[in-house]
Write an enzyme that holds these catalytic residues in place. Structure first.
Site, PDB file in Angstrom:
ATOM      1  N   SER A 188      55.885   3.500  -2.932  1.00  0.00           N
ATOM      2  CA  SER A 188      56.571   4.037  -1.750  1.00  0.00           C
ATOM      3  C   SER A 188      57.232   5.377  -2.012  1.00  0.00           C
ATOM      4  CB  SER A 188      57.671   3.071  -1.294  1.00  0.00           C
ATOM      5  OG  SER A 188      57.134   1.830  -0.982  1.00  0.00           O
TER       6      SER A 188
ATOM      7  N   HIS B 126      52.888   5.269   2.664  1.00  0.00           N
ATOM      8  CA  HIS B 126      51.683   4.906   1.920  1.00  0.00           C
ATOM      9  C   HIS B 126      50.453   5.491   2.601  1.00  0.00           C
ATOM     10  CE1 HIS B 126      53.747   1.917  -0.601  1.00  0.00           C
ATOM     11  NE2 HIS B 126      54.497   1.751   0.462  1.00  0.00           N
TER      12      HIS B 126
ATOM     13  N   HIS C   5      50.969  -4.627   0.270  1.00  0.00           N
ATOM     14  CA  HIS C   5      51.988  -5.577  -0.178  1.00  0.00           C
ATOM     15  C   HIS C   5      51.736  -6.937   0.453  1.00  0.00           C
ATOM     16  CE1 HIS C   5      53.881  -1.578  -0.498  1.00  0.00           C
ATOM     17  NE2 HIS C   5      54.574  -2.075  -1.493  1.00  0.00           N
TER      18      HIS C   5
ATOM     19  N   SER D 174      56.643  -5.395  -5.353  1.00  0.00           N
ATOM     20  CA  SER D 174      55.244  -5.038  -5.664  1.00  0.00           C
ATOM     21  C   SER D 174      54.995  -5.126  -7.157  1.00  0.00           C
ATOM     22  CB  SER D 174      54.973  -3.608  -5.188  1.00  0.00           C
ATOM     23  OG  SER D 174      55.705  -2.666  -5.973  1.00  0.00           O
TER      24      SER D 174
ATOM     25  N   ASN E 140      68.119   2.771  -5.183  1.00  0.00           N
ATOM     26  CA  ASN E 140      69.413   2.256  -4.698  1.00  0.00           C
ATOM     27  C   ASN E 140      69.967   1.263  -5.697  1.00  0.00           C
ATOM     28  OD1 ASN E 140      66.966   0.699  -3.370  1.00  0.00           O
ATOM     29  ND2 ASN E 140      68.621  -0.787  -3.588  1.00  0.00           N
TER      30      ASN E 140
ATOM     31  N   HIS F  12      64.671   0.895   4.573  1.00  0.00           N
ATOM     32  CA  HIS F  12      63.432   1.479   4.045  1.00  0.00           C
ATOM     33  C   HIS F  12      63.515   3.004   4.060  1.00  0.00           C
ATOM     34  CE1 HIS F  12      59.313   1.509   2.747  1.00  0.00           C
ATOM     35  NE2 HIS F  12      58.885   2.151   3.816  1.00  0.00           N
TER      36      HIS F  12
END
Ligand code: HPA
Length: 270
Positions: free
Chosen positions: A26, A57, A79, A208, A231, A243
């Site tokens: 990502s 993506h 995913h 992932s 984060n 996100h």
């Protein structure tokens, strides 16, 4: 030979002989733009590959070279939280192996469970904890691809880990090292889950990478993986996670990640 490998050979000719596969997570897709002499093929045109992607993506395979090394870059990954069939996670990895790749370098965005490893930092994955609730090798085994019960000892190749460490040192990048724990998502974790994961020995959490690592070890690829910390994990920081924040922070770490992986490729012995 997978159907996709045959399709790639037909499309890409001499480009279809990668030594190294890369999986970009990502917000980390920019490395694909640095590939020299690229041939790009959308996943949708490759049999068995996952059809779509989420924000951040691209969903295409880019063949070419990076730092003089023939590479195949999986720009964007599917995913399980999208409802992806695990077979579609296996297919791209096995295809890279079928094309002759020996190494697989994976990247992802992850939350940190360690206060001192904050957003923008990179963490080399030394081991993992699979709490995704499935294993991509469930079902009948194809003995031509790999063994029924593959070992995951040294799943993250110790020599590649040492090479990553050396490359980071040479570049002045403060590379952390730790254990990556994956959940299925798509919800972020609760603060209680994060406390539990810390007790379990996790240093970072994401959604992932573990299925691809299992697939790669099963078919004999050597693996290295790096998390871009976007984060502090839920409950450790001020704000609730999103996100959008993941993508923005991934972009911050992407420059260092690109330099690190490029250096690693330069350092690979022929
Ligand atoms: N949790 C799970 N996945 C993530 C996180 C997180 O905190 N950050 C980036 N991907």
């Amino acid at each position: 030979m997978t159907d996709a490998a045959a399709a790639i050979r037909e499309r890409a000719g001499a480009h279809a002989a990668p030594r190294v596969g890369l999986v970009l997570g990502s917000g980390l897709g920019a490395l694909a733009d640095a590939v020299a002499d690229p041939v790009a093929i959308p996943y949708a045109e490759l049999p068995g590959f996952p059809p779509g992607g989420v924000a951040g993506h691209a969903g295409r395979l880019v063949l070419g070279s990076l730092a003089g090394v023939p590479v195949a870059v999986l720009q964007g990954r599917a995913h399980v939280y999208e409802g992806t069939d695990p077979a579609q996670i296996l297919a791209p990895i096995r295809t890279l192996r079928a094309l002759g790749a020996e190494l697989l370098l994976l990247t992802n965005a992850a939350g940190s469970l360690r206060e001192e490893v904050g957003p923008g930092r990179l963490m080399a994955i030394a081991d993992h904890i699979n709490l995704m609730g499935f294993n991509p090798l469930l079902g009948s085994n194809d003995d031509r691809v790999g063994p029924r019960f593959p070992s995951l000892r040294d799943a993250y190749d110790p020599r590649l880990l040492a090479a990553l460490d050396e490359a980071a040192r040479a570049l002045g990048i403060d590379l952390a090292e730790g254990v990556y724990l994956a959940v299925s998502g798509p919800s972020f974790e609760t603060p209680a889950e994060i406390r539990a994961f810390r007790t379990l020995g996790a240093d970072a959490v994401g959604m992932s990478t573990i299925p691809e690592v299992i697939a790669a070890r099963h078919c004999g690829l050597r693996v290295a993986a790096v998390s871009a910390i976007t984060n502090l994990a839920e409950g450790m920081g001020g704000q609730a996670l999103s996100h959008e924040q993941t993508l923005a922070s991934a972009a911050e770490a992407a420059g260092d990640l690109q330099r690190l992986l490029t250096r690693l490729l330069e350092d690979l012995t022929p």
